[in-house]
Enzyme design. Structure first.
Site, PDB file in Angstrom:
ATOM      1  N   SER A 138       0.851  -1.184   0.000  1.00  0.00           N
ATOM      2  CA  SER A 138       0.000   0.000   0.000  1.00  0.00           C
ATOM      3  C   SER A 138       0.886   1.233   0.000  1.00  0.00           C
ATOM      4  O   SER A 138       2.025   1.190   0.481  1.00  0.00           O
ATOM      5  CB  SER A 138      -0.887   0.012   1.253  1.00  0.00           C
ATOM      6  N   TYR A 151      -2.734  -1.384  10.306  1.00  0.00           N
ATOM      7  CA  TYR A 151      -2.746  -1.647   8.860  1.00  0.00           C
ATOM      8  C   TYR A 151      -1.498  -1.066   8.212  1.00  0.00           C
ATOM      9  O   TYR A 151      -0.797  -1.757   7.455  1.00  0.00           O
ATOM     10  CB  TYR A 151      -4.002  -1.041   8.228  1.00  0.00           C
TER      11      TYR A 151
END
Length: 253
Positions: A138, A151
């Site tokens: 990400s 996350y």
């Protein structure tokens, strides 16, 4: 990575980025296996495409990953590409004591899941021609979103793990990192239509064009994520951290 003739396993292939890439790789002439927790979502993603196959997988279970790998190789011994895509994203208030269930589930799925599945398949992949491992990280691996600290941390960890894999598997298995920006998927509530996030089809088309380059880049970075990837080097990290925090706070996250 060759563009057709592969047998590709994609975790989290029943929706979002995994489903979009599964369709594109299938239509480019690859056999694709999509894996995930919900059979109904997998069936919907595979509908109408004869060379997309489905297998259930719970990446939070260590024993389940071992069982899955056995079922996978029995049914699809030609698999030569692993795409570690499955992931969850939970908002957390790290500035106060809290129930850590969300943090623990995020680590199990996003970090231990890819490590366990790679471990279960690496010996097989090392013996396959044109083998590749693709880890989906990400832009938040490089610029963390303070509202989703675990996350962001897991994606940073998988980035680092991917760099190590690339070195130890050099000459045997191609190791590629795909780092998306914010994409309009169901990863978090309301994200499918969130302003400022990249439309899913636009993202997938850009990704496929990058995979088609020769040689395939070791990092697949669409234009929207490049500023995050180089933020620390460019001196813009603090600015982006503040911007993301403020945007999330405005949404009530």
């Amino acid at each position: 990575m060759k563009q057709s003739g592969n047998t590709i396993l994609i975790t989290g292939g029943g929706s979002g980025i995994g489903e979009a890439l599964a369709h594109r790789w299938h239509d480019a002439g690859n056999t694709v296996i999509i894996a995930g927790r919900r059979q109904e979502a997998l069936d919907a993603a595979a509908a109408g495409r004869d060379n997309i196959h489905t297998l259930t997988l719970d990446v939070e279970s260590a024993a389940g990953v071992v069982d899955f790998a056995q079922r996978l190789l029995a049914a699809h011994p030609a698999v030569n590409v692993l795409v570690n895509n499955a992931g969850i994203m939970r908002y957390e208030k790290a500035g106060e004591a809290r129930d850590l269930a969300d943090a623990e589930a995020t680590i199990e799925t996003n970090l231990l899941g890819p490590i366990r599945l790679t471990d279960a398949l690496v010996d097989h992949l090392s013996g396959q021609a044109d083998a590749a491992i693709i880890n989906v990280t990400s832009g938040l691996a490089f610029v963390p979103l303070a509202a989703t600290p675990t996350y962001s941390a897991t994606k940073a960890a998988i980035h680092s793990y991917t760099v190590s894999l690339r070195k130890v598997l050099e000459g045997e298995v191609e190791v590629i990192e795909l780092a998306p920006p914010g994409v309009q998927t169901s990863l978090t509530p309301g994200q499918e239509n969130r302003d400022g996030y990249q439309p899913l089809d636009e993202f997938a088309d850009e990704v496929m064009a990058l995979f088609a380059q020769e040689p395939t880049p070791s990092e697949i970075l669409v234009e929207r994520v490049r500023a995050f990837r180089h933020a620390e080097k460019d001196g813009t990290l603090d600015k982006f951290v503040d911007q993301l925090y403020d945007m999330a706070k405005a949404r009530g996250a």
